[in-house]
Design a protein around this motif. Structure first.
Motif, short mmCIF file in Angstrom:
data_model
loop_
_atom_site.label_atom_id
_atom_site.label_comp_id
_atom_site.label_asym_id
_atom_site.label_seq_id
_atom_site.Cartn_x
_atom_site.Cartn_y
_atom_site.Cartn_z
N VAL A 1 0.84 -1.21 0.00
CA VAL A 1 0.00 0.00 0.00
C VAL A 1 0.87 1.25 0.00
O VAL A 1 0.61 2.21 -0.73
N ARG A 2 1.93 1.22 0.78
CA ARG A 2 2.84 2.36 0.83
C ARG A 2 3.50 2.58 -0.53
O ARG A 2 3.65 3.72 -0.98
N ALA A 3 3.88 1.50 -1.19
CA ALA A 3 4.50 1.61 -2.51
C ALA A 3 3.52 2.16 -3.54
O ALA A 3 3.89 2.96 -4.40
N ILE A 4 2.26 1.72 -3.46
CA ILE A 4 1.24 2.23 -4.38
C ILE A 4 1.07 3.74 -4.20
O ILE A 4 1.02 4.50 -5.17
N ARG A 5 1.00 4.17 -2.96
CA ARG A 5 0.85 5.61 -2.71
C ARG A 5 2.04 6.39 -3.26
O ARG A 5 1.87 7.46 -3.86
N GLU A 6 3.22 5.85 -3.08
CA GLU A 6 4.41 6.51 -3.62
C GLU A 6 4.35 6.55 -5.15
O GLU A 6 4.69 7.56 -5.78
N GLY A 7 3.91 5.43 -5.76
CA GLY A 7 3.79 5.39 -7.21
C GLY A 7 2.81 6.40 -7.74
O GLY A 7 3.05 7.06 -8.76
N LEU A 8 1.69 6.57 -7.06
CA LEU A 8 0.68 7.54 -7.49
C LEU A 8 1.19 8.97 -7.34
O LEU A 8 0.91 9.83 -8.18
N GLU A 9 1.94 9.22 -6.28
CA GLU A 9 2.52 10.55 -6.09
C GLU A 9 3.53 10.85 -7.20
O GLU A 9 3.57 11.96 -7.74
#
Length: 238
Positions: A141-149
């Motif tokens: 989930v943390r990686a997805i958020r970073e990817g979206l940012e």
């Protein structure tokens, strides 16, 4: 066949990016303007688990059987990232193709197995993260958020570059010559010598360049000129 679930938001000012980019989006696919998480992988219990996790986090979700199927989908001009859920990963072809065609789409790998050289290559090629199962949901989930940012930042850069190119298109051929020489570090007198015109004429052209480019300073103009240079990762569509 791609499936879509319309859910939450990344946060921040990104919902008008599509309008700013001057593109017509397929309203059936991006009607909410919200971030999208693409999931590519064969149908399996593992993929179903990932789908459930993404939906719990209230993002839009679209699933595909292959990267080729994903790339056939119209490009969404909203923040997005891709999870490549592959059983055994030993090549970077899909990542390279996505980087060429969808540079704003950030890639996350979720594999049953991968050797160290492959993981290193994937990270050097720009992957947000590379997970080898089993892994904790929170990390993904943390990686997805970073990817979206990162995707949002890339789209904002595209808006900026498109705006600069529109301004540059307003310059006359002579003004473009003056701009090129000025940002290379030449003084007005030197620019005049290069072009065979008077220093006064150079000053007049330079003033027009600054006005049309909306540059506040020479440093600002140099920054714009650097952004006009094409790079392998330029995502601007001609």
């Amino acid at each position: 066949m791609a499936s879509a679930a319309t859910t939450g938001t990344l946060g921040g000012n990104h919902t008008n990016l599509a309008h700013l980019l001057g593109q017509t989006l397929d309203s059936r696919l991006t009607s909410s303007g919200k971030p999208i998480v693409f999931l590519v992988g064969e149908v399996s219990s593992e993929r179903h688990s990932l789908e459930s996790l993404i939906r719990r986090e209230v993002w839009q979700l679209e699933t595909f059987q292959s990267a080729r199927e994903l790339l056939a989908r119209p490009r969404p001009l909203v923040p997005n990232c891709l999870i490549l859920a592959v059983p055994d990963f030993n090549d970077l072809d899909a990542q390279k193709q996505i980087a060429r065609e969808r540079a704003e789409t950030r890639v996350i790998f979720a594999a049953n197995y991968a050797d160290t050289p492959t993981i290193v290559q994937a990270m050097k090629a720009g992957a947000v993260d590379f997970f080898v199962k089993p892994f904790m949901d929170d990390f993904l989930v943390r990686a997805i958020r970073e990817g979206l940012e990162r995707s949002l930042a890339a789209l904002r850069r595209e808006v900026d570059i498109r705006d600069i190119r529109k301004r540059y298109a307003l310059l006359t051929p002579r003004e473009r010559q003056v701009m090129a020489l000025v940002v290379s570090g030449l003084l007005n007198k030197q620019v005049g010598g290069e072009l065979g015109i008077s220093e006064l004429t150079v000053k007049a052209h330079r003033g027009q360049v600054m006005q049309k480019m909306k540059a506040n300073s020479l440093a600002d103009l140099v920054r714009m000129a650097l952004k006009l240079r094409p790079t392998p990762h330029t995502i601007l569509m001609a």
